[in-house]
Design a protein around this motif. Structure first.
Motif, short mmCIF file in Angstrom:
data_model
loop_
_atom_site.label_atom_id
_atom_site.label_comp_id
_atom_site.label_asym_id
_atom_site.label_seq_id
_atom_site.Cartn_x
_atom_site.Cartn_y
_atom_site.Cartn_z
N PHE A 220 0.98 -1.18 0.00
CA PHE A 220 0.06 0.14 0.08
C PHE A 220 0.89 1.13 0.06
O PHE A 220 0.71 2.21 -0.92
CB PHE A 220 -0.81 -0.25 1.20
CG PHE A 220 -1.52 1.46 1.39
CD1 PHE A 220 -2.55 1.87 0.46
CD2 PHE A 220 -1.21 2.22 2.49
CE1 PHE A 220 -3.23 3.22 0.67
CE2 PHE A 220 -1.86 3.45 2.65
CZ PHE A 220 -2.87 3.97 1.77
N LEU A 221 1.77 1.40 0.97
CA LEU A 221 2.87 2.50 0.88
C LEU A 221 3.55 2.73 -0.25
O LEU A 221 3.98 3.79 -0.84
CB LEU A 221 3.65 2.39 2.06
CG LEU A 221 2.95 2.54 3.46
CD1 LEU A 221 4.03 2.11 4.85
CD2 LEU A 221 2.29 3.76 3.65
N ALA A 222 3.87 1.63 -0.96
CA ALA A 222 4.40 1.62 -2.34
C ALA A 222 3.71 2.11 -3.32
O ALA A 222 4.20 2.53 -4.55
CB ALA A 222 5.35 0.35 -2.80
N SER A 223 2.17 2.20 -3.39
CA SER A 223 1.34 2.52 -4.34
C SER A 223 1.24 4.01 -4.65
O SER A 223 1.54 4.80 -3.78
CB SER A 223 0.04 1.82 -4.23
OG SER A 223 -0.42 2.55 -3.02
N LYS A 224 0.65 4.25 -5.67
CA LYS A 224 0.74 5.40 -6.09
C LYS A 224 -0.68 6.24 -5.38
O LYS A 224 -0.74 7.49 -5.07
CB LYS A 224 0.18 5.55 -7.66
CG LYS A 224 1.38 5.40 -8.56
CD LYS A 224 0.84 5.72 -10.10
CE LYS A 224 2.28 5.49 -10.94
NZ LYS A 224 2.96 4.25 -10.84
N GLU A 225 -1.49 5.26 -4.90
CA GLU A 225 -2.53 5.89 -4.13
C GLU A 225 -2.12 6.47 -2.81
O GLU A 225 -2.94 6.99 -1.94
CB GLU A 225 -3.69 4.89 -3.75
CG GLU A 225 -4.39 4.41 -5.00
CD GLU A 225 -3.72 3.60 -6.27
OE1 GLU A 225 -4.27 3.49 -7.43
OE2 GLU A 225 -2.52 3.21 -5.89
N ALA A 226 -0.93 5.91 -2.39
CA ALA A 226 -0.34 6.68 -1.10
C ALA A 226 0.38 7.62 -1.12
O ALA A 226 1.17 8.04 -0.35
CB ALA A 226 0.32 5.18 -0.43
N SER A 227 0.22 8.44 -2.31
CA SER A 227 1.45 9.41 -2.52
C SER A 227 1.17 10.64 -1.60
O SER A 227 2.11 11.80 -1.54
CB SER A 227 1.06 10.15 -3.86
OG SER A 227 -0.17 10.59 -3.98
N TYR A 228 0.10 10.99 -0.62
CA TYR A 228 -0.14 11.74 0.47
C TYR A 228 0.42 11.42 1.77
O TYR A 228 0.04 11.99 2.60
CB TYR A 228 -1.54 12.31 0.26
CG TYR A 228 -1.61 13.77 0.52
CD1 TYR A 228 -0.81 14.97 0.30
CD2 TYR A 228 -2.49 14.13 1.85
CE1 TYR A 228 -0.96 16.24 0.81
CE2 TYR A 228 -2.67 15.43 2.34
CZ TYR A 228 -1.83 16.57 1.93
OH TYR A 228 -2.06 17.85 2.12
N ILE A 229 0.93 10.28 1.78
CA ILE A 229 1.43 9.41 3.06
C ILE A 229 2.82 9.63 2.88
O ILE A 229 3.34 8.91 2.33
CB ILE A 229 0.84 8.22 3.35
CG1 ILE A 229 -0.61 8.23 3.41
CG2 ILE A 229 1.30 7.56 4.75
CD1 ILE A 229 -1.27 6.93 3.21
N THR A 230 3.64 10.45 3.72
CA THR A 230 5.20 10.12 4.12
C THR A 230 5.42 10.85 5.38
O THR A 230 4.70 11.31 6.07
CB THR A 230 5.68 11.26 3.05
OG1 THR A 230 7.09 10.84 3.07
CG2 THR A 230 5.64 12.63 3.41
N ALA A 231 6.43 10.28 5.80
CA ALA A 231 7.23 10.59 7.32
C ALA A 231 6.33 9.71 8.40
O ALA A 231 6.49 9.97 9.25
CB ALA A 231 7.30 11.93 7.32
#
Length: 242
Positions: A220-231
């Motif tokens: 999930f974290l590798a997906s494009k859908e997780a682009s607003y999740i960081t740090a």
């Protein structure tokens, strides 16, 4: 060709992550240190998942090996972009600090913390150029709460957590996210010697986790859908600690 590099990918959580990356369509670079048989088994599972990959043998605790093998691969494979990096490799060598030997400290820090720096720095150039990347670091419950007898391991994983949060600030504008997953007790070689029957009583869901459950979170974290999740640091521990 879009590639995913998984360090320590021959067994356990690393193997499950390799298979997950394959199912997501990535060409999987399976890093391993010495167990060629298990690495080849992982590659076969990657193929069964519908993709392909190759083995990259180097010791993540040795910066010269990292440079020799990984940098050479990057230079020789133009057009094969490492889009996802999963820093999964790590070792435990437990002892109370009063008895902890220099080599126990050094081996754990080199494998679990220094490897993050040397591997990630090499891969980051391509991600910055392409303005896209996913870096996921496999840390540990030990790095969040500290565990007696694991001063070295807790320090290494806590260091990676801090680095995750700092690097995310540096590269976010380049379309790169940097996150971590923090597994608790997962059924792998590293937990084989533990008393599961006794320990699971302290876990709200009353069981150890599976490598595939960690791999799903990494996917999930590798997906494009997780682009607003960081740090972020995602705990995968059955409610044991948060």
């Amino acid at each position: 060709m879009k590639c995913a590099l998984v360090t320590g990918g021959s067994r356990g959580i690393g193997r499950a992550i390799c298979v997950k990356m394959a199912a997501m369509g990535y060409y999987v670079l399976i890093n391993f240190k010495s167990n060629t048989t298990e690495a080849e088994n992982t590659l076969e599972l990657v193929k069964q998942a519908g993709s392909n990959g190759e083995l990259l043998q180097f010791d993540v605790a040795d910066k010269e090996q990292i440079k020799e093998v990984l940098e050479t691969w990057i230079n020789n494979n133009e057009g094969r972009d490492i889009e996802v990096l999963v820093n999964n490799a790590g070792v435990r060598d437990d002892s109370l600090m009063v008895w902890l030997k220099d080599e126990q400290w050094d081996s754990v820090i080199n494998t679990s913390l220094n490897s993050f720096f040397y591997v990630t720095r090499l891969v980051l150039d391509g991600m910055m150029l392409n303005r896209f990347g996913r870096i996921i670091n496999v840390v540990s419950l030990s790095g969040l709460k500290g565990v007696a007898g694991q001063t070295n391991y807790s320090a290494a994983k806590a260091g990676v957590i801090g680095a995750t949060k700092a690097l995310a600030q540096e590269v976010g504008r380049s379309g790169i996210t940097v996150n971590a997953v923090a597994p608790g007790f997962i059924k792998t070689d590293m937990t084989e010697g533990l008393d599961e029957k006794e320990l699971k009583r302290s876990i709200p869901v009353n069981r150890f986790g599976l490598p595939e459950e960690v791999a799903h979170a990494v996917g999930f974290l590798a997906s494009k859908e997780a682009s607003y999740i960081t740090a972020e640091v995602l705990s995968i521990n059955g409610g044991l600690y948060s």
